[in-house]
Write an enzyme that holds these catalytic residues in place. Structure first.
Site, PDB file in Angstrom:
ATOM      1  N   GLU A   1      29.337  52.095  42.283  1.00  0.00           N
ATOM      2  CA  GLU A   1      28.348  52.646  41.359  1.00  0.00           C
ATOM      3  C   GLU A   1      28.726  54.070  41.001  1.00  0.00           C
ATOM      4  O   GLU A   1      29.161  54.837  41.851  1.00  0.00           O
ATOM      5  CB  GLU A   1      26.958  52.600  42.024  1.00  0.00           C
ATOM      6  CG  GLU A   1      25.806  52.863  41.091  1.00  0.00           C
ATOM      7  CD  GLU A   1      24.459  52.640  41.751  1.00  0.00           C
ATOM      8  OE1 GLU A   1      23.549  53.449  41.503  1.00  0.00           O
ATOM      9  OE2 GLU A   1      24.331  51.662  42.520  1.00  0.00           O
TER      10      GLU A   1
ATOM     11  N   CYS B   1      26.415  53.429  47.638  1.00  0.00           N
ATOM     12  CA  CYS B   1      26.463  54.740  48.287  1.00  0.00           C
ATOM     13  C   CYS B   1      27.382  54.629  49.499  1.00  0.00           C
ATOM     14  O   CYS B   1      27.398  53.604  50.184  1.00  0.00           O
ATOM     15  CB  CYS B   1      25.049  55.113  48.716  1.00  0.00           C
ATOM     16  SG  CYS B   1      24.941  56.737  49.441  1.00  0.00           S
TER      17      CYS B   1
END
Length: 411
Positions: free
Chosen positions: A306, A272
């Site tokens: 990700e 993130c």
């Protein structure tokens, strides 16, 4: 006559209440009307209606509450037409259509594996829960910031129009006076954890989600106000957090952060990433990404973020990849394979290929990808890609070692 007038007024008021799903034109901050969808509504103290709207041509971060007077009620579109078209097919068609639709949905779900189906269900549930922003503004340090999205703060705080957040420990409060009292007692002047990088007034701190659980949970709740698809809030123990700060005489002020799994089976080097709105468009996003790849080099691995990336995240990564790859191609003339570039930069081969494809610098020939580029083309691309080239991570200033042994290729 008076009774008739009252009834007429009632019907006008009732007609002004628009249902969820209605499409209507709304006056935006640029004083131009834009098409939007009614997401929710609420009654005001005066007995009027406010509507939470999503502008169809804009990102969800611009969703907002508006008064009825900002809507052009003559442009209302409802779903009645769709319902009519369905009924026109007749009762038999309707039934068979419903059965057919159910079968198609069932078939489509079965074409995917269980993980995809679960992900889609979770995504739908996430959108439903987070569709209405619950906190409008936060005060963080010397900034008052408009929020973008819903964040699952505890219920007693979630209904606050404005939230006050300590910029050092990230504790959140409902009132300014509570924040002022907290400041007198809070002895933190930088994020908890180890300072692993310093260059001028820029520092990076590494924080273990297990050792500093409350801080990391507060960080995730704060970040969710500006990230649409973030789902990690409380399970922070498997993650490391890297906080980038600007330092002055008052302390180290957070400008952004990224997180990564302690043990990623997919070689994710970033889970993130967020640059806080007051510090955006200053090159901090690229610096955070660059730092993540410098850590990957120290680990002796190729890394990738990700997925899925947010729209702003994708822009930042694509900008970083573009700049790094163009500089490599400019310095190293002659034969250079995708694998060579991957080993030099710690960028995964699939990210290199997609970036070169977006720049039209790669061709697929005889079963393999071939880099096709001239010095002139590289220089033209670099003119647009090096606006923040002065802001760089200095690898020699990183004081960090991976917890596991590394391969020799990045040493």
């Amino acid at each position: 006559m008076e009774e008739e007038d009252e009834n007429s007024n009632d019907s006008v008021e009732e007609s002004q209440k628009l249902e969820v799903g209605t499409i209507v034109m709304c006056r935006w901050r640029d004083d131009v009307y834009h098409k939007c969808e009614i997401i929710d509504w609420r009654e005001t103290k005066e007995g009027n209606w406010d509507y939470y709207v999503h502008y169809l041509e804009f990102n969800r971060r611009l969703d907002e509450w508006v008064s009825a007077e900002r809507l052009d009620l003559e442009t209302v579109e409802t779903k009645e037409r769709e319902k009519k078209e369905t009924k026109e097919g007749g009762e038999e068609t309707k039934k068979s259509g419903t059965r057919g639709a159910r079968k198609r949905i069932y078939d489509e779900i079965n074409l995917k594996n269980d993980e995809d189906a679960k992900l889609a269900a979770l995504e739908k549930e996430h959108e439903e829960i987070t569709k209405v922003k619950n906190i409008n503004t936060i005060e963080l340090g010397r900034y008052e910031v408009d929020t973008w999205y819903f964040s699952p703060y505890p219920e007693e705080f979630a209904k606050c129009d404005k939230l006050y957040v300590c910029e050092f420990c990230l504790k959140y409060m409902k009132k300014k006076k509570t924040l002022n009292r907290h400041k007198m007692k809070c002895d933190l002047r930088h994020p908890p954890g180890n300072e692993i990088y310093r260059n001028g007034n820029l520092s990076v701190f590494e924080i273990d989600g297990k050792k500093n659980k409350i801080y990391c949970q507060n960080l995730c709740l704060l970040a969710k106000l500006f990230l649409d698809h973030k789902t990690l809030y409380y399970d922070v123990e498997p993650f490391l957090f890297y906080i980038m700060t600007e330092c002055d005489t008052r302390g180290c002020h957070m400008v952004g952060y990224f997180s990564k799994e302690k043990n990623s089976q997919e070689d994710y080097n970033l889970a993130c990433i967020l640059t806080l709105p007051p510090y955006q468009r200053k090159g901090y996003g690229k610096l955070l990404i660059s730092f993540a790849y410098e850590l990957s080099k120290k680990e002796g691995k190729q890394g990738t973020p990700e997925k899925p990336l947010s729209d702003l995240g994708l822009l930042s990564f694509r900008s970083y990849w573009t700049q790094v790859l163009l500089e490599i191609l400019r310095k190293h003339r002659g034969n250079l394979s995708i694998k060579d570039i991957s080993e030099m930069t710690a960028i995964k081969t699939e990210d290199i290929i997609s970036t070169l494809q977006s720049l039209n610098l790669i061709k697929y020939w005889k079963g393999q990808h071939i880099i096709s580029v001239t010095p002139k083309v590289i220089e033209e691309h670099l003119k647009n890609a090096t606006k923040n080239a002065a802001c760089r991570i200095e690898p020699k200033n990183i004081h960090w070692a991976p917890p596991t042994p590394v391969s020799k290729k990045y040493k």
